[in-house]
Design a protein around this motif. Structure first.
Motif, PDB file in Angstrom:
ATOM      1  N   GLY A 283      -3.558 -10.614   1.553  1.00 36.46           N
ATOM      2  CA  GLY A 283      -4.660 -11.330   0.917  1.00 36.46           C
ATOM      3  C   GLY A 283      -5.965 -10.577   1.099  1.00 36.46           C
ATOM      4  O   GLY A 283      -6.005  -9.489   1.662  1.00 36.46           O
ATOM      5  N   LYS A 284      -7.058 -11.161   0.627  1.00 35.09           N
ATOM      6  CA  LYS A 284      -8.355 -10.515   0.737  1.00 35.09           C
ATOM      7  C   LYS A 284      -8.722 -10.335   2.200  1.00 35.09           C
ATOM      8  O   LYS A 284      -8.507 -11.245   3.006  1.00 35.09           O
ATOM      9  CB  LYS A 284      -9.431 -11.339   0.016  1.00 35.09           C
ATOM     10  N   PRO A 285      -9.250  -9.178   2.590  1.00 32.91           N
ATOM     11  CA  PRO A 285      -9.651  -8.016   1.778  1.00 32.91           C
ATOM     12  C   PRO A 285      -8.552  -6.965   1.655  1.00 32.91           C
ATOM     13  O   PRO A 285      -8.840  -5.770   1.594  1.00 32.91           O
ATOM     14  CB  PRO A 285     -10.819  -7.472   2.597  1.00 32.91           C
ATOM     15  N   GLY A 286      -7.283  -7.365   1.656  1.00 29.16           N
ATOM     16  CA  GLY A 286      -6.183  -6.424   1.574  1.00 29.16           C
ATOM     17  C   GLY A 286      -5.385  -6.405   2.873  1.00 29.16           C
ATOM     18  O   GLY A 286      -5.772  -7.021   3.872  1.00 29.16           O
ATOM     19  N   PRO A 287      -4.243  -5.730   2.878  1.00 26.91           N
ATOM     20  CA  PRO A 287      -3.412  -5.687   4.078  1.00 26.91           C
ATOM     21  C   PRO A 287      -4.170  -5.119   5.280  1.00 26.91           C
ATOM     22  O   PRO A 287      -4.878  -4.127   5.166  1.00 26.91           O
ATOM     23  CB  PRO A 287      -2.262  -4.760   3.668  1.00 26.91           C
ATOM     24  N   ARG A 288      -4.051  -5.799   6.427  1.00 30.34           N
ATOM     25  CA  ARG A 288      -4.701  -5.327   7.643  1.00 30.34           C
ATOM     26  C   ARG A 288      -3.885  -5.788   8.851  1.00 30.34           C
ATOM     27  O   ARG A 288      -3.112  -6.744   8.771  1.00 30.34           O
ATOM     28  CB  ARG A 288      -6.134  -5.801   7.752  1.00 30.34           C
TER      29      ARG A 288
END
Length: 207
Positions: free
Chosen positions: A140-145
């Motif tokens: 999800g936001k802001p991307g995979p982390r």
């Protein structure tokens, strides 16, 4: 006639299973329509193919047959199987083997989520296990982390079956799928317990 107990079967086969390079994940004994079924659930770091499961099944069957004088007469059907994809993760080895898979994770009451705004029940891709702390890939936001959680803070975790290939960046952050395990995605969507082998004689006697 009495059934063999799960505890007794576990004690009988635990050494054999470990000696063949498998972990004994559980034993289930049930009866239906007069037929006793003994289900031995095993897993390992390497790929547990049908041939290796069939060989182990024959050895487990022989082990139980050798214990005839320790059971009351009971006819049984033996089944040796691996756990399903969607089994709960309850031991460090389960997390290690599930690397690269997506799981639904529920934190214990009072535990802070690994990221602000994240609920205590969330989905993440399993990363590398470092001692008793598991890396998790959030989407999800802001991307995979990446985030991480102590295993002791997790109340329940269950691997999810995925019907499409995983996000490449998520899988990269997770460190890929654990060696010897099936790929995540379409190939992971197999019925529970597909690696199954019955004993050579479908009915035996334990006494």
């Amino acid at each position: 006639m009495p059934m063999p107990t799960e505890e007794r079967v576990s004690r009988l086969v635990a050494g054999l299973v470990a000696g063949r390079g498998f972990d004994l994940e559980g034993v289930e004994v049930s009866t239906a329509a007069g037929q006793t079924r003994v289900r031995v659930i095993v897993d390992s770091d390497r790929s547990a193919d049908l041939d290796s499961i069939a060989e182990l099944s024959a050895q487990v069957s022989a082990c139980l047959d050798d214990a005839d004088d320790e059971f009351e007469a009971a006819r049984y059907l033996l089944e040796v199987t691996t756990p399903g994809i969607d089994r709960p993760l309850t031991a460090p080895r389960h997390w290690r083997r599930a690397r690269g898979r997506k799981a639904e994770i529920t934190l214990k009451p009072g535990v802070e989520p690994p990221e602000p705004g994240l609920p205590t029940r969330f989905t993440a891709r399993i990363g590398v296990l470092d001692d008793d702390r598991i890396a998790l890939v959030l989407s999800g936001k802001p991307g995979p982390r990446l985030a991480s959680v102590d295993l002791a803070d997790i109340a329940r975790a269950v691997v999810e079956v995925e019907f499409s290939p995983p996000n490449a960046r998520e899988l990269e952050l997770a460190g890929g799928v654990a060696a010897g395990r099936p790929p995540a995605g379409v190939d992971a969507a197999e019925p529970t317990g597909t690696a199954v082998a019955a004993s050579d004689s479908t009915e035996g006697t334990m006494e």
